[in-house]
Design a protein around this motif. Structure first.
Motif, PDB file in Angstrom:
ATOM      1  N   ALA A  94      26.854   5.916   8.838  1.00  0.00           N
ATOM      2  CA  ALA A  94      25.692   7.109   8.931  1.00  0.00           C
ATOM      3  C   ALA A  94      25.503   8.456   9.656  1.00  0.00           C
ATOM      4  O   ALA A  94      25.270   9.582   8.726  1.00  0.00           O
ATOM      5  N   LEU A  95      26.944   8.262  10.444  1.00  0.00           N
ATOM      6  CA  LEU A  95      27.754   9.255  10.580  1.00  0.00           C
ATOM      7  C   LEU A  95      27.781  10.569  10.283  1.00  0.00           C
ATOM      8  O   LEU A  95      28.689  11.516   9.351  1.00  0.00           O
ATOM      9  N   GLU A  96      29.302   9.382   9.062  1.00  0.00           N
ATOM     10  CA  GLU A  96      30.387   9.730   8.261  1.00  0.00           C
ATOM     11  C   GLU A  96      29.410  10.497   7.418  1.00  0.00           C
ATOM     12  O   GLU A  96      30.265  11.479   6.377  1.00  0.00           O
ATOM     13  N   GLY A  97      28.796   9.866   6.510  1.00  0.00           N
ATOM     14  CA  GLY A  97      27.933  10.148   5.533  1.00  0.00           C
ATOM     15  C   GLY A  97      27.231  11.204   5.811  1.00  0.00           C
ATOM     16  O   GLY A  97      27.078  12.120   5.172  1.00  0.00           O
ATOM     17  N   LEU A  98      26.277  12.223   6.816  1.00  0.00           N
ATOM     18  CA  LEU A  98      25.953  13.076   7.449  1.00  0.00           C
ATOM     19  C   LEU A  98      27.822  13.841   7.386  1.00  0.00           C
ATOM     20  O   LEU A  98      26.765  14.788   6.780  1.00  0.00           O
ATOM     21  N   ALA A  99      28.337  13.923   7.833  1.00  0.00           N
ATOM     22  CA  ALA A  99      29.524  14.699   7.265  1.00  0.00           C
ATOM     23  C   ALA A  99      29.749  15.304   6.343  1.00  0.00           C
ATOM     24  O   ALA A  99      29.338  16.655   5.338  1.00  0.00           O
ATOM     25  N   ALA A 100      29.799  14.207   5.300  1.00  0.00           N
ATOM     26  CA  ALA A 100      30.341  14.516   4.113  1.00  0.00           C
ATOM     27  C   ALA A 100      28.666  14.959   3.041  1.00  0.00           C
ATOM     28  O   ALA A 100      28.860  16.724   2.823  1.00  0.00           O
ATOM     29  N   ARG A 101      27.708  14.462   3.028  1.00  0.00           N
ATOM     30  CA  ARG A 101      26.592  15.109   2.897  1.00  0.00           C
ATOM     31  C   ARG A 101      27.175  17.039   3.563  1.00  0.00           C
ATOM     32  O   ARG A 101      26.466  17.923   2.816  1.00  0.00           O
ATOM     33  N   LEU A 102      27.179  17.245   4.768  1.00  0.00           N
ATOM     34  CA  LEU A 102      26.665  18.432   4.832  1.00  0.00           C
ATOM     35  C   LEU A 102      27.910  19.300   4.172  1.00  0.00           C
ATOM     36  O   LEU A 102      27.317  20.479   3.969  1.00  0.00           O
ATOM     37  N   ALA A 103      29.305  18.748   4.534  1.00  0.00           N
ATOM     38  CA  ALA A 103      29.896  19.636   3.667  1.00  0.00           C
ATOM     39  C   ALA A 103      29.351  19.651   2.672  1.00  0.00           C
ATOM     40  O   ALA A 103      30.390  20.801   1.583  1.00  0.00           O
ATOM     41  N   ALA A 104      29.064  19.246   1.180  1.00  0.00           N
ATOM     42  CA  ALA A 104      28.815  18.974   0.001  1.00  0.00           C
ATOM     43  C   ALA A 104      27.529  19.923  -0.097  1.00  0.00           C
ATOM     44  O   ALA A 104      27.732  20.531  -0.969  1.00  0.00           O
ATOM     45  N   GLU A 105      26.465  20.227   1.319  1.00  0.00           N
ATOM     46  CA  GLU A 105      25.962  21.003   0.981  1.00  0.00           C
ATOM     47  C   GLU A 105      26.086  21.750   1.370  1.00  0.00           C
ATOM     48  O   GLU A 105      25.539  23.151   0.452  1.00  0.00           O
ATOM     49  N   ARG A 106      26.479  22.633   2.395  1.00  0.00           N
ATOM     50  CA  ARG A 106      27.068  23.851   2.862  1.00  0.00           C
ATOM     51  C   ARG A 106      28.573  24.583   1.482  1.00  0.00           C
ATOM     52  O   ARG A 106      28.402  25.697   1.377  1.00  0.00           O
ATOM     53  N   ASP A 204      35.398  14.462  -4.549  1.00  0.00           N
ATOM     54  CA  ASP A 204      34.231  14.907  -6.044  1.00  0.00           C
ATOM     55  C   ASP A 204      33.140  15.260  -5.795  1.00  0.00           C
ATOM     56  O   ASP A 204      32.881  16.146  -6.382  1.00  0.00           O
ATOM     57  N   ALA A 205      32.317  14.519  -5.476  1.00  0.00           N
ATOM     58  CA  ALA A 205      31.285  14.737  -4.569  1.00  0.00           C
ATOM     59  C   ALA A 205      30.526  15.809  -3.470  1.00  0.00           C
ATOM     60  O   ALA A 205      30.195  17.122  -4.018  1.00  0.00           O
ATOM     61  N   ILE A 206      31.713  16.449  -2.672  1.00  0.00           N
ATOM     62  CA  ILE A 206      32.009  17.292  -2.155  1.00  0.00           C
ATOM     63  C   ILE A 206      32.082  18.608  -2.661  1.00  0.00           C
ATOM     64  O   ILE A 206      31.679  19.757  -2.747  1.00  0.00           O
ATOM     65  N   GLU A 207      33.152  18.414  -3.408  1.00  0.00           N
ATOM     66  CA  GLU A 207      33.166  20.006  -4.663  1.00  0.00           C
ATOM     67  C   GLU A 207      32.414  19.500  -5.831  1.00  0.00           C
ATOM     68  O   GLU A 207      31.915  21.195  -5.253  1.00  0.00           O
ATOM     69  N   GLY A 208      31.330  18.814  -6.224  1.00  0.00           N
ATOM     70  CA  GLY A 208      30.439  19.381  -7.280  1.00  0.00           C
ATOM     71  C   GLY A 208      28.684  18.954  -5.748  1.00  0.00           C
ATOM     72  O   GLY A 208      27.880  19.256  -6.519  1.00  0.00           O
ATOM     73  N   ARG A 209      29.575  19.698  -5.158  1.00  0.00           N
ATOM     74  CA  ARG A 209      28.309  19.570  -4.202  1.00  0.00           C
ATOM     75  C   ARG A 209      26.687  19.013  -4.221  1.00  0.00           C
ATOM     76  O   ARG A 209      25.779  18.986  -4.586  1.00  0.00           O
ATOM     77  N   GLU A 210      27.089  17.973  -4.487  1.00  0.00           N
ATOM     78  CA  GLU A 210      26.045  16.180  -4.407  1.00  0.00           C
ATOM     79  C   GLU A 210      26.172  15.757  -2.973  1.00  0.00           C
ATOM     80  O   GLU A 210      26.983  14.825  -2.663  1.00  0.00           O
ATOM     81  N   GLY A 211      25.009  16.091  -2.230  1.00  0.00           N
ATOM     82  CA  GLY A 211      25.308  16.031  -0.911  1.00  0.00           C
ATOM     83  C   GLY A 211      24.630  13.931  -0.675  1.00  0.00           C
ATOM     84  O   GLY A 211      25.086  13.528  -0.309  1.00  0.00           O
ATOM     85  N   THR A 212      23.416  13.795  -1.747  1.00  0.00           N
ATOM     86  CA  THR A 212      22.964  12.679  -1.478  1.00  0.00           C
ATOM     87  C   THR A 212      24.090  11.320  -1.511  1.00  0.00           C
ATOM     88  O   THR A 212      24.029  10.618  -1.565  1.00  0.00           O
ATOM     89  N   ARG A 213      25.019  11.891  -3.329  1.00  0.00           N
ATOM     90  CA  ARG A 213      25.708  10.944  -3.370  1.00  0.00           C
ATOM     91  C   ARG A 213      27.270  10.773  -2.082  1.00  0.00           C
ATOM     92  O   ARG A 213      27.420  10.208  -2.307  1.00  0.00           O
ATOM     93  N   ALA A 214      27.837  11.964  -1.793  1.00  0.00           N
ATOM     94  CA  ALA A 214      28.432  11.916  -0.683  1.00  0.00           C
ATOM     95  C   ALA A 214      27.940  10.864   0.191  1.00  0.00           C
ATOM     96  O   ALA A 214      28.915  10.272   0.647  1.00  0.00           O
ATOM     97  N   GLU A 215      26.965  11.354   1.155  1.00  0.00           N
ATOM     98  CA  GLU A 215      26.899  10.598   2.127  1.00  0.00           C
ATOM     99  C   GLU A 215      26.631   9.538   0.952  1.00  0.00           C
ATOM    100  O   GLU A 215      26.833   7.572   2.516  1.00  0.00           O
TER     101      GLU A 215
END
Length: 254
Positions: A94-106, A204-215
């Motif tokens: 859950a925490l690593e998912g949050l990190a990935a989502r933040l990276a993508a959204e920011r 790829d999800a982070i690069e594409g700013r797909e936060g939900t997918r990255a998480e």
């Protein structure tokens, strides 16, 4: 040596870290068993460091979750249920998912993705060696840990990084805790391929700013560890490969 120098040595972070690592090794190696009481003075003699570093090391290991304070004084080695382990894996996911989502959204600049892409390429080579029958376990563990650290860096959130670090201090909750077990799986090659696909897809999800997918990818990625744990619980040889296996209370066993 002066009294002041003695005090400085006792407070030295290196002495505390030395004591902490030595105590952790004793616990994870099974030399200190669940329920064993640990007091400062016996550990001073056993570890060869002074009392203050031992005291600080015990407190830190309590914070990590390996020890618990007991009312009569001192600490005791903790044990963990199967549910504890599964929950710890879910927390990390859950925490690593949050990190990935933040990276993508920011948003992460392309240049900042280069180190993790380089790490992915190195992992690809190691996985290929593994498929060819080469023992690639040590290299995979190191690269896998680096990949997860780089992922946290992309989130640029010290708060999240601290929580992930705390969650992963339990030996069976770290990203590489079950890599040795994974190597024993009948479908080991498939699992490695799936793990690598998760790594590639989250970048790829982070690069594409797909936060939900990255998480979602990182949550699913952590569940590979749960899959490996279920296998280990059914297989004695694989179970003994788990770091800190001696701390785990298995169902139907005392």
């Amino acid at each position: 040596m002066s009294a002041s120098a003695d005090r400085d040595e006792e407070r030295s972070p290196s002495q505390t870290v030395r004591a902490q690592l030595a105590l952790r090794d004793l616990i994870l190696g099974g030399e200190l068993r669940p329920g064993d009481r640990i007091s400062e003075l016996p550990m001073v003699d056993r570890l060869g460091v002074s009392r203050t570093p031992v005291r600080l090391a015990l407190v830190r290991l309590e914070e990590e979750g390996l020890l618990e304070a007991i009312p009569s004084g001192g600490f005791a080695v903790r044990s963990f249920s199967e549910r504890d382990v599964f929950d710890a894996i879910e927390v990390r996911g859950a925490l690593e998912g949050l990190a990935a989502r933040l990276a993508a959204e920011r948003g992460v600049p392309a240049d900042d993705l280069l180190p993790i892409r380089d790490c992915l390429a190195e992992l690809d080579a190691v996985v290929e060696q593994s498929h060819a029958g080469t023992d690639a376990f040590p290299a995979y563990v190191e690269l896998n840990a680096r990949f997860h650290r780089l992922l946290l860096d992309l989130a640029d959130s010290p708060s999240v990084a601290r929580q992930v670090e705390r969650a992963a201090t339990l030996p069976f909750a770290s990203p590489s805790a079950f890599v040795k077990v994974q190597a024993e799986l009948p479908e080991a090659r498939t699992v490695l391929t799936v793990a690598q696909d998760h790594h590639r897809c989250v970048i790829d999800a982070i690069e594409g700013r797909e936060g939900t997918r990255a998480e979602a990818i990182m949550r699913e990625h952590a569940r590979l560890a749960s899959r490996n744990l279920r296998f280990a619980l059914r297989n004695k040889a694989a179970f003994e490969l788990i770091p800190g296996a001696a701390l785990l209370r298995r169902r139907g066993r005392t």
